[in-house]
Design a protein around this motif. Structure first.
Motif, short mmCIF file in Angstrom:
data_model
loop_
_atom_site.label_atom_id
_atom_site.label_comp_id
_atom_site.label_asym_id
_atom_site.label_seq_id
_atom_site.Cartn_x
_atom_site.Cartn_y
_atom_site.Cartn_z
N VAL A 104 -4.04 -8.12 4.91
CA VAL A 104 -2.86 -8.31 5.75
C VAL A 104 -1.71 -8.87 4.93
N MET A 105 -1.98 -9.88 4.12
CA MET A 105 -0.91 -10.49 3.32
C MET A 105 -0.31 -9.49 2.34
N ALA A 106 -1.17 -8.73 1.66
CA ALA A 106 -0.66 -7.75 0.70
C ALA A 106 0.18 -6.68 1.40
N THR A 107 -0.29 -6.21 2.53
CA THR A 107 0.43 -5.18 3.28
C THR A 107 1.74 -5.74 3.82
N TYR A 108 1.69 -6.93 4.38
CA TYR A 108 2.89 -7.56 4.93
C TYR A 108 3.94 -7.77 3.84
N THR A 109 3.50 -8.29 2.72
CA THR A 109 4.41 -8.54 1.60
C THR A 109 5.07 -7.25 1.14
N ARG A 110 4.29 -6.19 1.10
CA ARG A 110 4.84 -4.90 0.65
C ARG A 110 5.82 -4.32 1.66
N LEU A 111 5.52 -4.47 2.95
CA LEU A 111 6.33 -3.79 3.98
C LEU A 111 7.49 -4.63 4.53
N ARG A 112 7.47 -5.93 4.36
CA ARG A 112 8.50 -6.74 5.01
C ARG A 112 9.89 -6.46 4.49
N GLY A 113 10.02 -5.96 3.29
CA GLY A 113 11.34 -5.63 2.75
C GLY A 113 11.83 -4.27 3.15
#
Length: 114
Positions: A104-113
């Motif tokens: 979740v953290m890796a995906t969130y970090t990638r997509l939040r921008g």
């Protein structure tokens, strides 16, 4: 600022609960003792009536205040909430909760921008 019920987030949380419990929407309606049309309306973006909301909150174990936002009160960071929920899940070992947390953290970090 006026308080606002986040219907979309409520429906997504209901769906996540439904999937976790391996239920169909028809079964959700039966178990919550509401009409299937109530779920259809919520899925179409309409707000549930108070009785339907109460029944679905009870069925799911969700809390209404999680979906009421006024824009003024600071809320916990989404990742902090997800982490706490994953680690509190009795169906996951601590190791598996950590794996999901990392995903979740890796995906969130990638997509939040985006």
């Amino acid at each position: 600022m006026a308080e606002r019920f986040d219907n979309e987030a409520f429906y997504a949380a209901l769906n996540a609960t439904r999937l976790s419990r391996q239920r169909t929407w028809k079964e959700v309606a039966e178990e919550a003792k509401i009409s299937a049309s109530t779920l259809t309306r919520i899925g179409q973006g309409k707000r549930p009536d108070v009785d339907g909301l109460a029944a679905l909150l009870y069925w799911s174990g969700l809390k209404a205040e999680e979906f009421i936002h006024d824009g003024e009160r600071p809320e916990a960071e989404p990742l902090a909430q997800v982490t706490a929920l994953l680690r509190a899940d009795p169906n996951l070992s601590p190791e598996n909760a950590k794996v999901l947390e990392d995903i979740v953290m890796a995906t969130y970090t990638r997509l939040r921008g985006v």
